[in-house]
Write a protein that holds these residues in place. Structure first.
Motif, short mmCIF file in Angstrom:
data_model
loop_
_atom_site.label_atom_id
_atom_site.label_comp_id
_atom_site.label_asym_id
_atom_site.label_seq_id
_atom_site.Cartn_x
_atom_site.Cartn_y
_atom_site.Cartn_z
N PRO A 73 0.83 -1.22 0.00
CA PRO A 73 0.00 0.00 0.00
C PRO A 73 0.86 1.25 0.00
O PRO A 73 1.95 1.29 0.56
CB PRO A 73 -0.79 -0.12 1.31
CG PRO A 73 -0.72 -1.57 1.68
CD PRO A 73 0.59 -2.06 1.17
N THR A 74 0.37 2.29 -0.64
CA THR A 74 1.07 3.56 -0.67
C THR A 74 0.97 4.24 0.70
O THR A 74 -0.11 4.29 1.29
CB THR A 74 0.47 4.48 -1.74
OG1 THR A 74 0.55 3.83 -3.01
CG2 THR A 74 1.21 5.82 -1.80
N ALA A 75 2.10 4.73 1.18
CA ALA A 75 2.10 5.40 2.47
C ALA A 75 1.32 6.71 2.39
O ALA A 75 1.42 7.44 1.41
CB ALA A 75 3.54 5.68 2.91
N VAL A 76 0.51 6.94 3.42
CA VAL A 76 -0.30 8.15 3.47
C VAL A 76 0.13 8.98 4.67
O VAL A 76 0.13 8.48 5.80
CB VAL A 76 -1.81 7.81 3.58
CG1 VAL A 76 -2.63 9.09 3.65
CG2 VAL A 76 -2.24 6.95 2.40
N SER A 77 0.50 10.20 4.45
CA SER A 77 0.95 11.06 5.54
C SER A 77 -0.25 11.51 6.38
O SER A 77 -1.38 11.54 5.89
CB SER A 77 1.68 12.29 4.98
OG SER A 77 0.80 13.06 4.18
N PRO A 78 0.00 11.88 7.65
CA PRO A 78 -1.11 12.35 8.49
C PRO A 78 -1.76 13.60 7.89
O PRO A 78 -1.08 14.46 7.33
CB PRO A 78 -0.42 12.68 9.82
CG PRO A 78 0.85 11.89 9.80
CD PRO A 78 1.26 11.82 8.37
N ALA A 79 -3.07 13.66 7.99
CA ALA A 79 -3.81 14.81 7.48
C ALA A 79 -4.20 15.72 8.64
O ALA A 79 -4.84 15.27 9.60
CB ALA A 79 -5.05 14.35 6.74
N ARG A 80 -3.82 16.95 8.59
CA ARG A 80 -4.17 17.90 9.63
C ARG A 80 -5.56 18.46 9.36
O ARG A 80 -5.81 19.05 8.30
CB ARG A 80 -3.15 19.04 9.68
CG ARG A 80 -3.44 20.05 10.79
CD ARG A 80 -2.48 21.22 10.74
NE ARG A 80 -2.79 22.21 11.76
CZ ARG A 80 -2.23 23.39 11.85
NH1 ARG A 80 -1.30 23.74 10.94
NH2 ARG A 80 -2.58 24.23 12.81
N LEU A 81 -6.46 18.28 10.30
CA LEU A 81 -7.83 18.73 10.13
C LEU A 81 -8.02 20.13 10.70
O LEU A 81 -7.42 20.49 11.71
CB LEU A 81 -8.79 17.76 10.83
CG LEU A 81 -8.68 16.28 10.44
CD1 LEU A 81 -9.78 15.48 11.12
CD2 LEU A 81 -8.73 16.11 8.93
N TRP A 82 -8.86 20.89 10.06
CA TRP A 82 -9.24 22.23 10.50
C TRP A 82 -8.03 23.10 10.88
O TRP A 82 -7.89 23.55 12.03
CB TRP A 82 -10.20 22.14 11.68
CG TRP A 82 -11.34 21.22 11.42
CD1 TRP A 82 -12.23 21.29 10.39
CD2 TRP A 82 -11.69 20.05 12.17
NE1 TRP A 82 -13.13 20.25 10.46
CE2 TRP A 82 -12.82 19.47 11.53
CE3 TRP A 82 -11.19 19.45 13.31
CZ2 TRP A 82 -13.43 18.32 12.01
CZ3 TRP A 82 -11.78 18.30 13.78
CH2 TRP A 82 -12.88 17.74 13.14
N PRO A 83 -7.14 23.35 9.96
CA PRO A 83 -5.94 24.13 10.28
C PRO A 83 -6.23 25.55 10.73
O PRO A 83 -5.39 26.18 11.37
CB PRO A 83 -5.15 24.10 8.96
CG PRO A 83 -6.19 23.85 7.91
CD PRO A 83 -7.20 22.95 8.54
N ASP A 84 -7.40 26.07 10.38
CA ASP A 84 -7.74 27.44 10.77
C ASP A 84 -8.47 27.53 12.10
O ASP A 84 -8.83 28.63 12.54
CB ASP A 84 -8.61 28.09 9.68
CG ASP A 84 -7.89 28.19 8.35
OD1 ASP A 84 -6.65 28.35 8.37
OD2 ASP A 84 -8.55 28.09 7.30
N LEU A 85 -8.68 26.38 12.74
CA LEU A 85 -9.39 26.38 14.01
C LEU A 85 -8.54 27.06 15.08
O LEU A 85 -7.35 26.77 15.23
CB LEU A 85 -9.69 24.94 14.45
CG LEU A 85 -10.47 24.77 15.75
CD1 LEU A 85 -11.88 25.33 15.61
CD2 LEU A 85 -10.52 23.29 16.14
#
Length: 256
Positions: free
Chosen positions: A39-51
């Motif tokens: 499987p292709t590695a998936v980097s962490p996704a930062r949610l709601w960066p403007d919060l």
């Protein structure tokens, strides 16, 4: 390279060598075969960066506190020379709202009378004291446990000697499956409301705060054979000074 990486590299190298020898012995000239696409590695996704970040905690987490025990001397700075009964009674005196006639744990005070010589030890709420260096100063510290009647909670307390004084460096109340001392950490195991799971709370020494601080809280599966029950209202009311701890050395000390 780091020892762990070295061990893993050595194991991989040994496995490759073993496969090569096995292939040669079987007359297989094709070498190693691929296991297929990975499987292709998936980097962490930062949610709601403007919060907007919170500036204060939503709940009052116990981040470690201390309390000097009044009325209990430490002969020769040796914590083993202190009577644990005196230490528990000092807590009763320091916290009348918890242990007074109308306190949440008032029945504990009555039953402490059974801890005296000639009393009914089966009714004594005080558990065995354990001694181990948890603070890293080379001296033994004392871990105490006592039942908090009429609830199903148990108090876990850790005491250290600081400047010739007895200081409480951990105070935790909880419904308990068991307690372990692992290195310089105290691990409290508590029942969960879901069958087959339990909570494990870890407290470790913080040299800056000079206290045992909450460092990890886990919700772990233990298997199908265990039956856990949600704590009763009496078990969660009036927790002081924290709400999350019998003392024991490894492997563990359990309370039922």
């Amino acid at each position: 390279m780091p020892a762990r990486r070295f061990v893993r590299t050595a194991v991989v190298a040994a496995a490759v060598a073993l496969l090569s020898v096995t292939a040669a012995a079987c007359g297989d000239a094709g070498g190693l075969e691929g296991a297929g696409a990975t499987p292709t590695a998936v980097s962490p996704a930062r949610l709601w960066p403007d919060l907007r970040p919170a500036s204060s905690p939503a709940y009052a987490y116990d981040e470690g506190s201390t309390e000097t025990v009044k009325g209990v001397a430490v002969p020769d700075d040796d914590i083993r020379k202190i009577d644990p009964v005196d230490v528990v009674r000092a807590e009763f005196a320091a916290h009348p709202s918890d242990y007074g006639s109308k306190g949440t744990y008032h029945a504990t005070v009555d039953r402490m009378k059974e801890c005296a010589p000639g009393g009914n030890r089966a009714r004594c709420p005080l558990l065995k004291a354990y001694y181990r260096d948890l603070t890293g100063d080379g001296r033994a510290d004392m871990t105490l446990g006592f039942r908090l009647y009429p609830t199903n909670q148990t108090a876990v307390r850790v005491y250290a000697v600081d400047k010739h004084r007895l200081v409480q460096v951990l105070a935790d109340n909880d419904a308990i499956l068991g307690v372990e001392l692992a290195g310089r950490a105290v691990i409290v195991r508590s029942p969960a409301g879901i069958t087959g799971y339990e909570y494990r709370t870890t407290w470790t020494w913080d040299p800056e705060r000079r206290a045992m601080v909450f460092s990890r809280d886990e919700f772990l599966r233990t298997g199908r054979g265990r039956h856990s029950h949600a704590p009763s209202p009496s078990a969660t009311a009036g927790v002081s000074p924290s709400a999350s701890g019998t003392a024991g050395t490894s492997p563990s000390a359990s309370v039922r």
